[in-house]
Design an enzyme around this catalytic site. Structure first.
Site, PDB file in Angstrom:
ATOM      1  N   GLY A  73       0.815  -1.209   0.000  1.00  0.00           N
ATOM      2  CA  GLY A  73       0.000   0.000   0.000  1.00  0.00           C
ATOM      3  C   GLY A  73       0.847   1.256   0.000  1.00  0.00           C
ATOM      4  O   GLY A  73       1.949   1.315  -0.536  1.00  0.00           O
ATOM      5  N   GLY A  74       0.326   2.296   0.667  1.00  0.00           N
ATOM      6  CA  GLY A  74       1.010   3.581   0.705  1.00  0.00           C
ATOM      7  C   GLY A  74       2.373   3.516   1.353  1.00  0.00           C
ATOM      8  O   GLY A  74       3.230   4.369   1.093  1.00  0.00           O
ATOM      9  N   GLY A  84      22.520  11.812 -31.322  1.00  0.00           N
ATOM     10  CA  GLY A  84      22.083  12.455 -30.092  1.00  0.00           C
ATOM     11  C   GLY A  84      22.559  11.736 -28.849  1.00  0.00           C
ATOM     12  O   GLY A  84      22.754  12.353 -27.788  1.00  0.00           O
ATOM     13  N   ALA A  85      22.754  10.415 -28.938  1.00  0.00           N
ATOM     14  CA  ALA A  85      23.227   9.657 -27.785  1.00  0.00           C
ATOM     15  C   ALA A  85      24.630  10.107 -27.378  1.00  0.00           C
ATOM     16  O   ALA A  85      24.971  10.110 -26.185  1.00  0.00           O
ATOM     17  CB  ALA A  85      23.210   8.167 -28.095  1.00  0.00           C
TER      18      ALA A  85
END
Length: 537
Positions: free
Chosen positions: A192-193, A427-428
């Site tokens: 859960g949380g 771009g890499a």
């Protein structure tokens, strides 16, 4: 009689755990008995059940984590004040969490450990307040915080106050981020949380078979989706270390796990104003790395293990790889060069040829941010053919995720050195800490190929018409590829244009990196005033 009747007898209170005493010696003896009860635990059956699962108790875990005899516990006598719903007769000392501070390799470390024997380690009001206080003390003292997690979530009997307790923890996790190192060690269930606190910390350790993390458990998953899955299959250590990327480390047993936490702490500074502890090294700073000449093939299409390159370069060949099982096409690790801690980011040609994809970009970006936050210099080893092409990558946001890595490097102010081993395309190449995005020093081996794309692809674009018109298109294509490589991809092209600081002999790599780090040790960078940036998500 009504409860407001002054003649009504007072409500019965549970008998004290230890009988009170009137004299000083008697009261001291009572205190000792209470403390012994708090340390031992009140339920031997619960202790036996913990051991039957192969799990240690909270105090045994703390003893393994901290230097012997260094632990100072705080609020060991704390108890909850809730009544009703079966809690009025169950008020154990510590309220299910042990908090305090000690040392690891002589440096102060704050710690809290859930005690699963008490309310299954569930968090209530008093339990949460103890954690809040120890977190506040860690932040104020400027020392790392380690949480040993083994709890069943919020204490249902205490309702909304338990939930509010989690909110206080999350707030402190966020405030401490980038200020002190935060390490979460998962030694039991976390559902859960409660799973969000570990997710907000810098490192997450898990133990196979005994620790799990998930937002909704197997029963809820089965009810909602009809899927059948076990606790480990849904949120076990290997799932999070290899598939989700939630866990940075996974180990087979608790002692090994806690020993690795100690090792990690030896590589981290106390806080963001400090530097990581240096360590004397018997490995000569000027050691020649002859093995590198054979480890990395000149042919860019042949794979090799980048870990062997790192092993050859760093002190004593020792490094701690982070996220070893997730996004394996990039390696991130902590190591020492000349005794100084550095963060290493490296493409891994053995996995997907070392391309950058969504997960690899996320993994590297967060590591770069961590190193920058805690004053750890960055060494980037580049051998990247580009970003991974594909419909799934584009539709799932490779642009957005790749921008995270670019943003992280552009913002980093720590000393930054990049070294191109072989390929560095498109771009890499820019994203992997090139000179153009702020690397302090950029080096390359004479096997480097820095270009917009590989020669074959470039020739197909630039000379497409000439190749098609040729009597022998394939022969013409080979000739154009050769010419492109000779003109635009030779090892000295980038150096001639001032985009590299030097082309170095691979055997000198260790010496060059250590000398460069020494020069950059006093680097200072001024940033524009702002509240915070707005990084891509």
């Amino acid at each position: 009689m009504t409860s407001g009747d002054p003649t009504a007898p007072p409500p019965a209170r549970p008998a004290p755990d230890v009988e009170p005493a009137s004299d000083v010696r008697g009261r001291v003896a009572r205190l000792r008995a209470i403390r012994e009860l708090a340390e031992r635990g009140q339920d031997e059956k619960a202790t036996a059940a913990q051991r039957a699962k192969g799990k240690l108790t909270a105090r045994e875990r703390i003893a393994l984590l901290l230097d012997e005899g260094s632990f100072h516990e705080v609020e060991p006598l704390r108890r909850h004040r809730a009544t009703g719903f079966g809690l009025e007769d169950k008020r154990p000392y510590t309220d299910g969490v042990v908090t305090g501070w000690g040392t690891v390799h002589g440096a102060t470390v704050f710690v809290y450990a859930h005690d699963f024997r008490i309310f299954g380690g569930a968090l209530g009001e008093a339990h949460a307040e103890k954690i809040h206080r120890i977190m506040d003390r860690a932040i104020a003292a400027g020392a790392p915080l380690v949480s040993l997690n083994d709890g069943a979530g919020a204490r249902i009997q205490e309702g909304v106050t338990a939930l509010a307790g989690y909110g206080g923890i999350f707030t402190r996790n966020a405030r401490a981020s980038g200020v002190i190192p935060q390490i979460s060690v998962m030694l039991g269930p976390c559902a859960g949380g409660a799973a969000y606190s570990p997710a907000l910390t810098d490192f997450v350790f898990m133990v196979r078979e005994t620790s799990q993390m998930f937002i909704t458990g197997p029963d809820v998953v089965r009810t909602v989706t009809g899927e059948q899955v076990t606790h480990n299959g849904l949120g076990g250590a290997d799932v999070h270390a290899e598939r989700s990327g939630v866990a940075h480390f996974a180990y087979d047993d608790e002692p090994t796990c806690l020993d690795e936490v100690r090792y990690l702490l030896s590589l981290l500074p106390q806080n963001n104003r400090d530097t990581a502890p240096a360590a004397p090294s018997e490995d000569p700073a000027d050691r020649r790395c002859e093995a590198l000449l054979d480890l990395v093939p000149a042919d860019g299409s042949r794979p090799y293990d980048m870990r062997r390159v790192i092993d050859e370069i760093v002190d004593e060949g020792e490094f701690l790889e982070v996220h070893e099982g997730w996004a394996t096409n990039v390696i991130v690790a902590l190591a020492r060069l000349g005794g100084q801690v550095v963060g290493i980011v490296a493409n891994q040609p053995q996995a997907l040829a070392g391309v950058l994809d969504i997960d690899a970009s996320d993994k590297a970006a967060r590591f770069v941010q961590l190193c920058d936050a805690f004053n750890i210099p960055l060494v980037t080893l580049v051998d990247v053919p580009g970003f991974l092409p594909g419909v799934d990558q584009e539709h799932n946001g490779i642009i957005r995720h790749g921008a995270k890595l670019l943003y992280a490097y552009c913002n980093a102010t720590v000393p930054r050195i990049s070294l191109v081993l072989r390929k560095a395309y498109g771009g890499a190449y820019i994203v992997m800490d090139s000179r153009s995005v702020g690397a302090d020093l950029s080096y390359a081996w004479p096997t480097n190929e820095i270009a917009v794309m590989g020669a074959e692809g470039a020739a197909d674009v630039i000379f497409r018409r000439r190749i098609r018109a040729a009597d022998d298109p394939e022969a013409m294509r080979r000739q154009m590829v050769k010419e492109y490589k000779a003109e635009l991809m030779h090892p000295y092209y980038a150096a001639e244009r001032g985009l590299l600081d030097d082309v170095i002999d691979p055997v000198d790599t260790r010496r060059v990196l250590i000398e460069s780090l020494r020069m950059l040790r006093t680097k200072h960078a001024d940033l524009a005033a702002r509240k915070h940036g707005n990084p891509p998500h």
